[in-house]
Design a protein around this motif. Structure first.
Motif, PDB file in Angstrom:
ATOM      1  N   VAL A 132       0.628  -1.154  -0.013  1.00  0.00           N
ATOM      2  CA  VAL A 132       0.052  -0.188   0.094  1.00  0.00           C
ATOM      3  C   VAL A 132       0.813   1.240  -0.050  1.00  0.00           C
ATOM      4  O   VAL A 132       0.433   2.415  -0.205  1.00  0.00           O
ATOM      5  CB  VAL A 132      -0.847   0.013   1.032  1.00  0.00           C
ATOM      6  N   ALA A 133       2.109   1.026   0.137  1.00  0.00           N
ATOM      7  CA  ALA A 133       2.968   2.348   0.329  1.00  0.00           C
ATOM      8  C   ALA A 133       4.444   1.789  -0.100  1.00  0.00           C
ATOM      9  O   ALA A 133       4.647   0.495   0.164  1.00  0.00           O
ATOM     10  CB  ALA A 133       3.036   2.970   1.350  1.00  0.00           C
ATOM     11  N   PHE A 134       5.479   2.683  -0.606  1.00  0.00           N
ATOM     12  CA  PHE A 134       6.604   2.158  -0.850  1.00  0.00           C
ATOM     13  C   PHE A 134       7.594   2.601   0.008  1.00  0.00           C
ATOM     14  O   PHE A 134       7.404   3.737   0.729  1.00  0.00           O
ATOM     15  CB  PHE A 134       7.291   2.867  -2.440  1.00  0.00           C
ATOM     16  N   SER A 135       8.465   1.865   0.582  1.00  0.00           N
ATOM     17  CA  SER A 135       9.325   1.873   1.687  1.00  0.00           C
ATOM     18  C   SER A 135      10.844   1.410   1.279  1.00  0.00           C
ATOM     19  O   SER A 135      10.767   0.455   0.547  1.00  0.00           O
ATOM     20  CB  SER A 135       8.767   1.519   3.131  1.00  0.00           C
ATOM     21  N   PRO A 136      11.909   1.826   1.736  1.00  0.00           N
ATOM     22  CA  PRO A 136      13.051   1.256   1.648  1.00  0.00           C
ATOM     23  C   PRO A 136      13.229  -0.243   2.155  1.00  0.00           C
ATOM     24  O   PRO A 136      13.821  -1.125   1.702  1.00  0.00           O
ATOM     25  CB  PRO A 136      14.179   1.910   2.354  1.00  0.00           C
ATOM     26  N   GLU A 137      12.312  -0.634   3.194  1.00  0.00           N
ATOM     27  CA  GLU A 137      12.234  -1.990   3.782  1.00  0.00           C
ATOM     28  C   GLU A 137      11.836  -2.917   2.844  1.00  0.00           C
ATOM     29  O   GLU A 137      12.257  -4.246   2.561  1.00  0.00           O
ATOM     30  CB  GLU A 137      11.306  -1.863   4.957  1.00  0.00           C
ATOM     31  N   ILE A 138      10.666  -2.606   2.015  1.00  0.00           N
ATOM     32  CA  ILE A 138      10.096  -3.636   1.112  1.00  0.00           C
ATOM     33  C   ILE A 138      10.945  -3.670  -0.381  1.00  0.00           C
ATOM     34  O   ILE A 138      10.876  -4.483  -1.162  1.00  0.00           O
ATOM     35  CB  ILE A 138       8.572  -3.242   0.678  1.00  0.00           C
ATOM     36  N   ASP A 139      11.751  -2.579  -0.429  1.00  0.00           N
ATOM     37  CA  ASP A 139      12.607  -2.586  -1.839  1.00  0.00           C
ATOM     38  C   ASP A 139      13.549  -3.761  -1.937  1.00  0.00           C
ATOM     39  O   ASP A 139      13.806  -4.334  -3.073  1.00  0.00           O
ATOM     40  CB  ASP A 139      13.528  -1.291  -1.729  1.00  0.00           C
ATOM     41  N   SER A 140      14.042  -4.351  -0.868  1.00  0.00           N
ATOM     42  CA  SER A 140      14.972  -5.742  -0.981  1.00  0.00           C
ATOM     43  C   SER A 140      13.937  -6.716  -1.398  1.00  0.00           C
ATOM     44  O   SER A 140      14.448  -7.541  -2.189  1.00  0.00           O
ATOM     45  CB  SER A 140      15.760  -5.817   0.336  1.00  0.00           C
ATOM     46  N   LEU A 141      12.832  -6.867  -0.977  1.00  0.00           N
ATOM     47  CA  LEU A 141      11.970  -7.804  -1.497  1.00  0.00           C
ATOM     48  C   LEU A 141      11.492  -7.620  -2.964  1.00  0.00           C
ATOM     49  O   LEU A 141      11.496  -8.734  -3.656  1.00  0.00           O
ATOM     50  CB  LEU A 141      10.618  -8.058  -0.556  1.00  0.00           C
ATOM     51  N   VAL A 142      11.005  -6.358  -3.201  1.00  0.00           N
ATOM     52  CA  VAL A 142      10.725  -5.874  -4.746  1.00  0.00           C
ATOM     53  C   VAL A 142      11.720  -6.521  -5.480  1.00  0.00           C
ATOM     54  O   VAL A 142      11.197  -6.958  -6.662  1.00  0.00           O
ATOM     55  CB  VAL A 142      10.265  -4.559  -4.476  1.00  0.00           C
ATOM     56  N   ALA A 143      13.036  -6.368  -5.362  1.00  0.00           N
ATOM     57  CA  ALA A 143      14.316  -6.806  -5.870  1.00  0.00           C
ATOM     58  C   ALA A 143      14.105  -7.999  -6.317  1.00  0.00           C
ATOM     59  O   ALA A 143      14.800  -8.487  -7.399  1.00  0.00           O
ATOM     60  CB  ALA A 143      15.521  -6.222  -5.679  1.00  0.00           C
ATOM     61  N   LEU A 144      13.476  -9.028  -5.576  1.00  0.00           N
ATOM     62  CA  LEU A 144      13.516 -10.484  -5.628  1.00  0.00           C
ATOM     63  C   LEU A 144      12.246 -11.127  -6.359  1.00  0.00           C
ATOM     64  O   LEU A 144      12.299 -12.169  -7.016  1.00  0.00           O
ATOM     65  CB  LEU A 144      13.834 -11.112  -4.332  1.00  0.00           C
ATOM     66  N   VAL A 145      11.042 -10.445  -6.075  1.00  0.00           N
ATOM     67  CA  VAL A 145       9.820 -10.912  -6.617  1.00  0.00           C
ATOM     68  C   VAL A 145       9.674 -10.696  -7.911  1.00  0.00           C
ATOM     69  O   VAL A 145      10.343  -9.898  -8.500  1.00  0.00           O
ATOM     70  CB  VAL A 145       8.651 -10.751  -5.673  1.00  0.00           C
ATOM     71  N   ASP A 146       8.582 -11.526  -8.734  1.00  0.00           N
ATOM     72  CA  ASP A 146       8.143 -11.569  -9.808  1.00  0.00           C
ATOM     73  C   ASP A 146       7.107 -10.631 -10.139  1.00  0.00           C
ATOM     74  O   ASP A 146       6.762  -9.835 -11.156  1.00  0.00           O
ATOM     75  CB  ASP A 146       7.847 -12.900 -10.548  1.00  0.00           C
ATOM     76  N   ILE A 147       6.133 -10.742  -9.008  1.00  0.00           N
ATOM     77  CA  ILE A 147       4.867 -10.057  -9.255  1.00  0.00           C
ATOM     78  C   ILE A 147       4.693  -9.119  -7.738  1.00  0.00           C
ATOM     79  O   ILE A 147       4.938  -9.719  -6.784  1.00  0.00           O
ATOM     80  CB  ILE A 147       3.469 -10.898  -9.200  1.00  0.00           C
TER      81      ILE A 147
END
Length: 423
Positions: A132-147
């Motif tokens: 629901v929001a962008f944060s540096p914490e989720i950025d590491s996961l975003v880099a690994l996921v496909d969707i």
């Protein structure tokens, strides 16, 4: 096609039910299902969807039944928390058919990120849930996921565009979840989302002054002829009047009866092979086909309607095993329950064009009577709501949670077989 309810091994905690939530592509055809397990009855407060027990149940049933029975050719999204990701039993899932959906409660520690990398090397793909929001914490996961799944109900409309831009990456797909209206779908389509989850496709979108299309009137008239026990010649003549019905009927019979060197080109022969009971069901399915088109079972609305029809039929056979006529009526209630959404016409207007029994009308309009109770069960299963309404409805029907889950798997299998036959 066989509709026997398969035997499913009882698990230590067997009071749960399965919900399949469709995930659509930009063409509004089925792309995948998210599989959700919900506790039922006295266990409902322990919502096992977000726990290791839920994923263990998914894995257990997938291995016993085969994932194809539950989702067919589509992919399956399965929720995973940190415990499941770090466990060994996640590897029992087929990597080619499963998207591991990392829940929003997961903290991306170095140990967890390393595990995601390890599973990706084994062929697994990943989605990140409820962003629901962008944060540096989720950025590491975003880099690994496909969707990346965005909960559009948790984001202000004014912020959705900027969030979409912040999350967009090369080789990453965006999925809009909780899309409940056509307007929300159109907005997400414009913003470039690749996939969509939510029941906007099953919501009636009433059009002012809309009339039932001529092809739909023809199908409803044929259903009336079958109900009135018209003779074979009258039915054959009526079918021949509509080219779309004739072509789809021949297509179905050839897919079921074709043998090397044999092709059925005679409508009379097709009607004889199909039989009146199957003809009635095929005509009901044809109501979900757009005018001028052939049957496309990748339509989520048609899949849902067909599943409802089979669910209600199998429930009826369980409740009154010696009453095949009631089972046929139950199938009719299930499959007709979504025609309002398909035709964009109120159910009252649809029923004015077809002669249905009083109990069918009561079920479709008011959700009353035995068939209305069965329809309520089907709707609870689809929406993965609290288990208490399900338990209450099942109690009135004299069915157990395990029985309805076995019936559900049998209905899924029947729809998958039907889908294979018409392709």
């Amino acid at each position: 096609m066989h509709a026997e309810v398969p035997a499913v091994k009882t698990t230590p905690s067997d009071e749960f039910f399965l919900a399949r939530q469709p995930i659509l592509g930009r063409d509004q055809n089925l792309f995948a299902y998210e599989l959700l397990f919900r506790a039922a009855g006295e266990h409902e407060d322990a919502n096992i969807t977000d726990s290791a027990a839920a994923t263990a149940a998914v894995i257990s049933h997938a291995s016993q039944l085969g994932m194809a029975q539950v989702v067919g050719e589509q992919l399956a999204f399965v929720n995973v928390d940190e415990f499941v990701l770090m466990s060994d039993f996640v590897r029992f899932l087929p990597p080619h058919q499963v998207i591991l959906e990392i829940l929003e409660t997961v903290t991306p520690t170095p140990r967890l990120l390393a595990r995601v990398v390890e599973l990706k090397q084994l062929g697994f793909k990943f989605a990140l849930d409820d962003v629901v929001a962008f944060s540096p914490e989720i950025d590491s996961l975003v880099a690994l996921v496909d969707i990346i799944k965005v909960d559009i109900q948790g984001v202000a409309r004014a912020d959705l565009s900027s969030l979409t831009c912040a999350l967009r990456r090369p080789q990453k797909k965006l999925l809009a979840e909780k899309v409940e209206t056509q307007e929300e779908f159109n907005l997400c389509l414009e913003l470039g989302f690749d996939y969509f989850q939510g029941y906007h496709f099953a919501r009636p979108h009433m059009l002012s002054g809309r009339k039932i299309a001529p092809s739909d009137v023809a199908i409803l008239a044929l259903l009336d002829l079958l109900k009135s026990q018209a003779d074979d010649r009258t039915i054959e003549t009526a079918v021949k009047r509509d080219a779309l019905v004739s072509l789809n009927l021949l297509r179905l019979v050839n897919s079921r009866a074709a043998r090397p060197g044999q092709r059925i080109d005679s409508l009379a022969q097709a009607l004889q092979l199909l039989g009146r009971r199957q003809l009635q069901r095929w005509l009901q399915i044809l109501l979900y086909t757009a005018p001028g088109a052939t049957v496309e079972l990748k339509s989520p609305l048609l899949q849902m309607a067909s599943t409802r029809g089979k669910l209600l039929e199998l429930m009826s056979l369980k409740v009154t095993p010696n009453d095949p006529a009631a089972a046929d009526t139950a199938f009719t209630v299930g499959i007709m329950s979504l025609t309002e959404a398909m035709l964009s016409v109120p159910m009252h207007d649809i029923l004015e064009n077809v002669d249905v029994a009083t109990e069918v009308r009561a079920a479709l309009i008011d959700r009353t009577g035995t068939f209305g109770q069965m329809l309520r069960v089907a709707e609870v299963l689809e929406n993965a709501v609290s288990g208490r309404p399900l338990s209450a409805a099942l109690k009135k029907l004299g069915l157990t949670v395990k029985e309805i889950r076995d019936i559900e798997f049998a209905a899924f299998e029947w729809v998958q077989e039907l889908s294979c036959e018409v392709h």
